[in-house]
Design a protein around this motif. Structure first.
Motif, short mmCIF file in Angstrom:
data_model
loop_
_atom_site.label_atom_id
_atom_site.label_comp_id
_atom_site.label_asym_id
_atom_site.label_seq_id
_atom_site.Cartn_x
_atom_site.Cartn_y
_atom_site.Cartn_z
N VAL A 19 37.27 52.69 33.95
CA VAL A 19 38.01 51.72 34.75
C VAL A 19 39.25 51.30 33.97
N ALA A 20 40.41 51.45 34.58
CA ALA A 20 41.65 51.04 33.93
C ALA A 20 41.69 49.52 33.83
N LEU A 21 41.83 49.01 32.62
CA LEU A 21 41.88 47.56 32.40
C LEU A 21 43.16 47.25 31.62
N ASP A 22 44.21 46.89 32.35
CA ASP A 22 45.47 46.60 31.66
C ASP A 22 45.40 45.20 31.05
N GLU A 23 46.43 44.85 30.30
CA GLU A 23 46.41 43.58 29.57
C GLU A 23 46.30 42.38 30.51
N ARG A 24 47.01 42.44 31.63
CA ARG A 24 46.99 41.32 32.57
C ARG A 24 45.59 41.12 33.14
N ALA A 25 44.95 42.21 33.56
CA ALA A 25 43.60 42.11 34.13
C ALA A 25 42.62 41.62 33.07
N GLY A 26 42.75 42.13 31.84
CA GLY A 26 41.87 41.70 30.76
C GLY A 26 42.00 40.21 30.50
N GLN A 27 43.22 39.70 30.49
CA GLN A 27 43.44 38.27 30.25
C GLN A 27 42.92 37.43 31.41
N ARG A 28 43.03 37.95 32.62
CA ARG A 28 42.49 37.22 33.76
C ARG A 28 40.97 37.16 33.72
N LEU A 29 40.33 38.24 33.32
CA LEU A 29 38.87 38.22 33.18
C LEU A 29 38.45 37.22 32.11
N VAL A 59 30.10 39.33 33.96
CA VAL A 59 31.40 39.98 34.13
C VAL A 59 31.29 41.50 34.02
N VAL A 60 30.65 41.99 32.96
CA VAL A 60 30.51 43.44 32.79
C VAL A 60 29.58 44.00 33.87
N ASP A 61 28.55 43.27 34.23
CA ASP A 61 27.62 43.70 35.28
C ASP A 61 28.38 43.95 36.59
N CYS A 62 29.33 43.08 36.91
CA CYS A 62 30.12 43.26 38.14
C CYS A 62 31.20 44.32 37.95
N LEU A 63 31.72 44.43 36.76
CA LEU A 63 32.71 45.48 36.48
C LEU A 63 32.08 46.86 36.70
N ALA A 64 30.80 46.97 36.40
CA ALA A 64 30.10 48.26 36.50
C ALA A 64 29.97 48.76 37.91
N VAL A 65 30.10 47.88 38.89
CA VAL A 65 29.96 48.31 40.28
C VAL A 65 31.27 48.86 40.85
N LEU A 66 32.39 48.58 40.18
CA LEU A 66 33.69 48.94 40.74
C LEU A 66 33.88 50.45 40.94
N PRO A 67 33.55 51.31 39.97
CA PRO A 67 33.71 52.74 40.23
C PRO A 67 32.90 53.23 41.42
N ALA A 68 31.68 52.71 41.57
CA ALA A 68 30.84 53.10 42.70
C ALA A 68 31.44 52.62 44.01
N LEU A 69 31.98 51.41 44.02
CA LEU A 69 32.62 50.90 45.24
C LEU A 69 33.81 51.76 45.62
N ARG A 70 34.63 52.10 44.65
CA ARG A 70 35.80 52.92 44.94
C ARG A 70 35.39 54.27 45.53
N ARG A 71 34.41 54.92 44.91
CA ARG A 71 33.95 56.22 45.42
C ARG A 71 33.39 56.10 46.83
N GLY A 72 32.55 55.10 47.04
CA GLY A 72 31.93 54.92 48.35
C GLY A 72 32.95 54.62 49.44
N LEU A 73 33.96 53.83 49.12
CA LEU A 73 34.98 53.48 50.10
C LEU A 73 35.88 54.67 50.42
N ILE A 74 36.08 55.54 49.44
CA ILE A 74 36.82 56.78 49.69
C ILE A 74 36.01 57.66 50.64
N GLU A 75 34.71 57.80 50.37
CA GLU A 75 33.85 58.63 51.22
C GLU A 75 33.76 58.07 52.64
N ALA A 76 33.83 56.74 52.76
CA ALA A 76 33.76 56.11 54.07
C ALA A 76 35.10 56.16 54.81
#
Length: 238
Positions: A19-29, A59-76
């Motif tokens: 998961v790409a985590l740029d500086e801005r996103a990291g600071q927001r988390l 935070v990490v637990d929810c971060l872990a779902v993001l790749p799966a969500l992206r893949r599933g939404l692409i398939e849908a």
């Protein structure tokens, strides 16, 4: 846990999850983590009190779902192959029983093009979400104080309806069926096998995928249950 250690834990998890985590996103988390700690002292947003566990178990637990969500939404067909929103309008996300904003806040930070509404029956929790949106500068995040079954589909129809340890799959889908767009999907974060819950689902709901998740640094069972309206069913409010 210091800010440096927390940021390193987030960066390590993002790297492991691709998961790409740029500086801005990291600071927001990090800022979200701080707000969660501060508000939790007064409003009991989560049973966890240890800052390190808030990072790993939330935070990490929810971060872990993001790749799966992206893949599933692409398939849908809700996201293009490049991960961009397929429709002309933003992707609408309803996070039900969001509590302290999990996973809604994390999704709003990492996916600024998604419109995320975090719904909860407890006013102090949705007030917290509103404060997070204001302090972190997240115009795509909104807290909604309501019982989800009372929401107006004209205002809250969603492409993706998600939850994290909210209720059984049957109750989750029954309460939100009228809010799911015809092409939309449900994605329920669960901690263990859901075979029994799946068997109890109403006939209007179809499970089309159960994805096992691995949370970096956390030895725990996690899965994401993908559901959609069964072909020919009517999910309009009854």
């Amino acid at each position: 846990m210091s800010d440096e250690a927390a940021l390193q834990a987030l960066q390590d998890a993002a790297r492991a999850l691709d998961v790409a985590l740029d500086e801005r996103a990291g600071q927001r988390l990090l800022a979200y983590w701080h707000l969660l700690q501060r508000w939790n002292q007064v409003y009991n947003l989560t049973a966890l009190r240890d800052p390190g566990e808030m990072i790993s178990h939330h935070v990490v637990d929810c971060l872990a779902v993001l790749p799966a969500l992206r893949r599933g939404l692409i398939e849908a067909g809700l996201l293009g192959a490049d991960g961009r929103v397929a429709a002309a309008r933003p992707l609408s996300v309803l996070d039900v029983g969001s509590g302290g904003g999990l996973p809604g806040v994390v999704l709003a930070i990492l996916q600024p093009e998604w419109q995320v509404h975090c719904v909860d029956t407890v006013a102090k929790k949705t007030s917290f979400i509103s404060q997070v949106a204001a302090e972190l500068g997240l115009p795509n995040l909104r807290g909604v104080h309501a019982r989800v079954e009372t929401l107006d589909p004209a205002q809250h129809a969603a492409d993706l309806i998600t939850s994290r340890a909210f209720a059984s799959l049957r109750l989750f889908t029954d309460l939100t069926a009228g809010l799911l767009r015809p092409t939309g999907v449900w994605a329920a974060m669960k901690g263990k096998s859901t075979a029994q819950e799946e068997a109890e689902l109403d006939a209007h709901v179809s499970v089309f995928h159960v994805e096992q998740l691995v949370v970096p640094g956390l030895d725990a069972e996690r899965c994401l249950v993908w559901m959609r309206a069964a072909q020919g069913s009517d999910t309009t409010p009854r």
